[in-house]
Design an enzyme around this catalytic site. Structure first.
Site, PDB file in Angstrom:
ATOM      1  N   LEU A 124       0.829  -1.194   0.000  1.00  0.00           N
ATOM      2  CA  LEU A 124       0.000   0.000   0.000  1.00  0.00           C
ATOM      3  C   LEU A 124       0.868   1.250   0.000  1.00  0.00           C
ATOM      4  CD1 LEU A 124      -2.684  -0.993   2.590  1.00  0.00           C
ATOM      5  CD2 LEU A 124      -2.924  -0.930   0.150  1.00  0.00           C
ATOM      6  N   ASP A 125       0.194   2.371  -0.185  1.00  0.00           N
ATOM      7  CA  ASP A 125       0.832   3.663  -0.306  1.00  0.00           C
ATOM      8  C   ASP A 125       0.742   4.410   1.021  1.00  0.00           C
ATOM      9  OD1 ASP A 125       0.497   5.755  -3.220  1.00  0.00           O
ATOM     10  OD2 ASP A 125       2.122   5.373  -1.785  1.00  0.00           O
TER      11      ASP A 125
END
Lengths: 170, 109
Positions: A124-125
């Site tokens: 994920l970011d």
């Protein structure tokens, strides 16, 4: 009693009976009288107490007169209800955190574990991490400041942080 | 001067796909994102709320790999202006409230 004697006399006029009943009700405060099937204001006000509804406050004078009327057979229930959330435990926090994470569409629910890192394992970011922390804030209903929100990178850390803030112990 | 030092303090090891610029912009961008999302959630109207949330997400995601500092500054200023716009519109929406749409109503049992 006065009323019973009237009924027995057979004075059929309803008006007269009503007037006498009204007079009896007015003198109620001085006597401890038990009415059975008379539809007066006294029993109407006594009914709420017997069903145990909640009151926010009950003034002293009001209470004493009704207690007199109620006598021995009515039971006066009075309780207060305060609004609050159910108590948290580590298990429930853990379950809720994982549930919210599973609902997030960028996370594969099969690969999700308590120790999976958002960026390394789940890919994920940092923007996604912000969204996840905001979802946690919505779920548990309290604010998480920016500085501490940046450090929460696994579900386990989130559970620990929430337990820390909400004083939940084993 | 003290503000600059404080921003230096929030330096993080940049190990994700986000912009690798000076420490101040990364923390700024993340806090801007957070504030924009929070304010967008307060819209009383369903349409505005969903549009704002979607637009904020998409806008930040498409500018993920911008490196040029000038474009960065311009984008950050744009985001700040949009944040002010959203705040104003939220309060206007709360002043003149409308009925809830069908999507938002509680399900009739």
């Amino acid at each position: 009693m006065r009323i019973c004697s009237l009924v027995h006399c057979g004075s059929g006029l309803r008006n007269m009976a009503a007037r006498i009943i009204a007079r009896c009700v007015r003198s109620l405060n001085q006597r401890s009288v038990y009415f059975n099937r008379v539809n007066t204001a006294a029993t109407l006000t006594a009914a709420p107490l017997t069903h145990g509804r909640t009151f926010s406050h009950l003034t002293n004078g009001h209470k004493s007169s009704l207690a007199q009327i109620s006598g021995g057979s009515f039971q006066v229930f009075q309780w207060r209800q305060y609004g609050d959330l159910p108590p948290l435990s580590l298990e429930t926090i853990h379950d809720r955190v994982l549930y919210v994470l599973k609902l997030y569409d960028k996370i594969n629910p099969e690969r999700l574990q308590a120790t999976s890192h958002f960026m390394k394992d789940l890919g994920l970011d940092s923007l996604d991490q912000v969204e996840i922390i905001m979802a946690m804030e919505d779920e548990f209903g309290f604010e998480i400041p920016d500085a501490e929100a940046e450090k929460l990178m696994t579900p386990h850390e989130i559970v620990q942080y929430i337990a820390d803030k909400k004083d939940v112990y084993e | 001067m003290a503000m600059y030092q404080m921003q230096q303090h929030t330096r993080r090891r940049a190990n994700d796909t986000e912009i690798n610029m000076a420490s101040c912009s990364r923390a700024q961008v993340i806090s801007l994102y957070r504030m924009l999302m929070k304010e967008s959630k307060k819209f009383p109207s369903y349409n505005y709320r969903t549009y704002a949330l979607r637009r904020v997400k998409d806008g930040f995601r498409e500018n993920l790999h911008v490196e040029n500092p000038k474009t960065l500054d311009m984008l950050i200023n744009q985001a700040r202006e949009n944040l002010a716009v959203i705040k104003r519109q939220v309060s206007i929406g709360l002043l003149y409230s409308v009925q809830r749409t069908v999507v938002e109503r509680e399900p009739h049992l």
